[in-house]
Design a protein around this motif. Structure first.
Motif, PDB file in Angstrom:
ATOM      1  N   GLY A 148       0.822  -1.214   0.000  1.00 17.28           N
ATOM      2  CA  GLY A 148       0.000   0.000   0.000  1.00 17.28           C
ATOM      3  C   GLY A 148       0.851   1.256   0.000  1.00 17.28           C
ATOM      4  O   GLY A 148       0.582   2.213  -0.741  1.00 17.28           O
ATOM      5  N   THR A 149       1.901   1.253   0.796  1.00 15.25           N
ATOM      6  CA  THR A 149       2.805   2.402   0.858  1.00 15.25           C
ATOM      7  C   THR A 149       3.498   2.626  -0.487  1.00 15.25           C
ATOM      8  O   THR A 149       3.658   3.766  -0.930  1.00 15.25           O
ATOM      9  N   TYR A 151       2.333   1.760  -3.484  1.00 13.58           N
ATOM     10  CA  TYR A 151       1.337   2.352  -4.384  1.00 13.58           C
ATOM     11  C   TYR A 151       1.178   3.841  -4.084  1.00 13.58           C
ATOM     12  O   TYR A 151       1.108   4.664  -4.991  1.00 13.58           O
ATOM     13  N   ASN A 152       1.125   4.172  -2.815  1.00 11.33           N
ATOM     14  CA  ASN A 152       0.970   5.564  -2.402  1.00 11.33           C
ATOM     15  C   ASN A 152       2.150   6.412  -2.892  1.00 11.33           C
ATOM     16  O   ASN A 152       1.963   7.533  -3.364  1.00 11.33           O
ATOM     17  N   THR A 153       3.349   5.862  -2.789  1.00  9.14           N
ATOM     18  CA  THR A 153       4.552   6.564  -3.247  1.00  9.14           C
ATOM     19  C   THR A 153       4.455   6.912  -4.729  1.00  9.14           C
ATOM     20  O   THR A 153       4.897   7.973  -5.156  1.00  9.14           O
ATOM     21  N   SER A 157      -3.264   6.201  -5.318  1.00 11.47           N
ATOM     22  CA  SER A 157      -3.966   6.206  -4.032  1.00 11.47           C
ATOM     23  C   SER A 157      -5.130   5.219  -3.977  1.00 11.47           C
ATOM     24  O   SER A 157      -5.396   4.654  -2.914  1.00 11.47           O
ATOM     25  N   ALA A 160      -3.602   1.876  -3.249  1.00 13.69           N
ATOM     26  CA  ALA A 160      -3.113   1.903  -1.870  1.00 13.69           C
ATOM     27  C   ALA A 160      -4.261   1.699  -0.890  1.00 13.69           C
ATOM     28  O   ALA A 160      -4.161   0.891   0.047  1.00 13.69           O
ATOM     29  N   GLU A 161      -5.356   2.417  -1.098  1.00 12.72           N
ATOM     30  CA  GLU A 161      -6.518   2.309  -0.203  1.00 12.72           C
ATOM     31  C   GLU A 161      -7.093   0.897  -0.181  1.00 12.72           C
ATOM     32  O   GLU A 161      -7.452   0.384   0.883  1.00 12.72           O
ATOM     33  N   TRP A 164      -4.684  -1.241   1.878  1.00 13.17           N
ATOM     34  CA  TRP A 164      -4.737  -0.871   3.294  1.00 13.17           C
ATOM     35  C   TRP A 164      -6.069  -1.252   3.934  1.00 13.17           C
ATOM     36  O   TRP A 164      -6.104  -1.678   5.091  1.00 13.17           O
ATOM     37  N   LYS A 182       0.041   7.950   5.491  1.00 12.74           N
ATOM     38  CA  LYS A 182      -0.700   8.906   4.656  1.00 12.74           C
ATOM     39  C   LYS A 182      -0.272  10.344   4.954  1.00 12.74           C
ATOM     40  O   LYS A 182      -0.102  11.146   4.036  1.00 12.74           O
ATOM     41  N   GLY A 186       4.203   8.709   2.227  1.00  5.30           N
ATOM     42  CA  GLY A 186       4.510   7.389   1.686  1.00  5.30           C
ATOM     43  C   GLY A 186       5.966   7.078   1.473  1.00  5.30           C
ATOM     44  O   GLY A 186       6.348   5.936   1.396  1.00  5.30           O
TER      45      GLY A 186
END
Length: 187
Positions: A148-149, A151-153, A157, A160-161, A164, A182, A186
């Motif tokens: 998830g992190t 993907y967030n990087t 999002s 990532a969501e 998570w 968040k 990230g």
């Protein structure tokens, strides 16, 4: 001291122990493991396990290096060895864990390896969910968090969501950790 080809198994066991200490933050163990593995690599005839541990050790020494050029060179050398090990044995869980964690911890801005981390974490998650491995639930949760992190990087999002939410549904204690990720962007 490694003397000749084939005469490195005992030294490798020592390097493995040092590597495990280095993962936990022992800087001296990181240097010693790297030095031993660098010697073994020269006589081990392209052994994948040596290649993977050497790559990870190189990245661990890079983590503690103050000189930016040397830090970058060590990290790149480590990634090259980890990539080689994974290319040789793409289904090797240990190699994927090492490479995934190294790629995850490197700054995306300089190394552009978050996609590699995603690939490895997705592989590891599928392996755990297939119940064909000895991975444990704590590792699984960490892979989900890191996926998830990652993907967030990369600004993904929605992905990532999804990851998570899956993690929090299984283990609500991760909710504050995810909220912290968040807030901090990230990387």
């Amino acid at each position: 001291m490694v003397q000749k080809k084939g005469d490195w198994k005992k030294e490798f066991e020592e390097a493995e122990k040092l590597h495990n200490k280095a993962i936990k933050g022992d800087k001296e163990a990181a240097k010693k493991a790297y030095t031993i593995l660098k010697q073994i690599k020269q006589v081990s005839l392209n052994d994948s396990k040596v290649e993977a541990l050497y790559g990870s050790s190189s990245a661990l020494v890079a983590r503690d290096q103050m000189d930016l050029i040397e830090k970058t060179n060590l990290a790149k050398r480590g990634l090259k060895s980890l990539d080689k090990a994974v290319a040789t044995e793409p289904k090797n869980i240990d190699f994927r864990i090492l490479r995934g964690n190294v790629a995850f911890r490197l700054p995306e801005m300089y190394f552009k390896r978050t996609k590699t981390a995603i690939e490895d974490f997705e592989f590891l998650i599928k392996e755990y969910e297939s119940k064909k491995t000895n991975l444990n639930s704590e590792q699984y949760y960490e892979f989900l968090l890191n996926l998830g992190t990652s993907y967030n990087t990369l600004g993904k999002s929605n992905e990532a969501e999804k990851v998570w939410n899956k993690l929090v549904k299984m283990n609500p204690s991760f909710k504050p950790i995810i909220e912290n990720v968040k807030r901090n962007g990230g990387e």
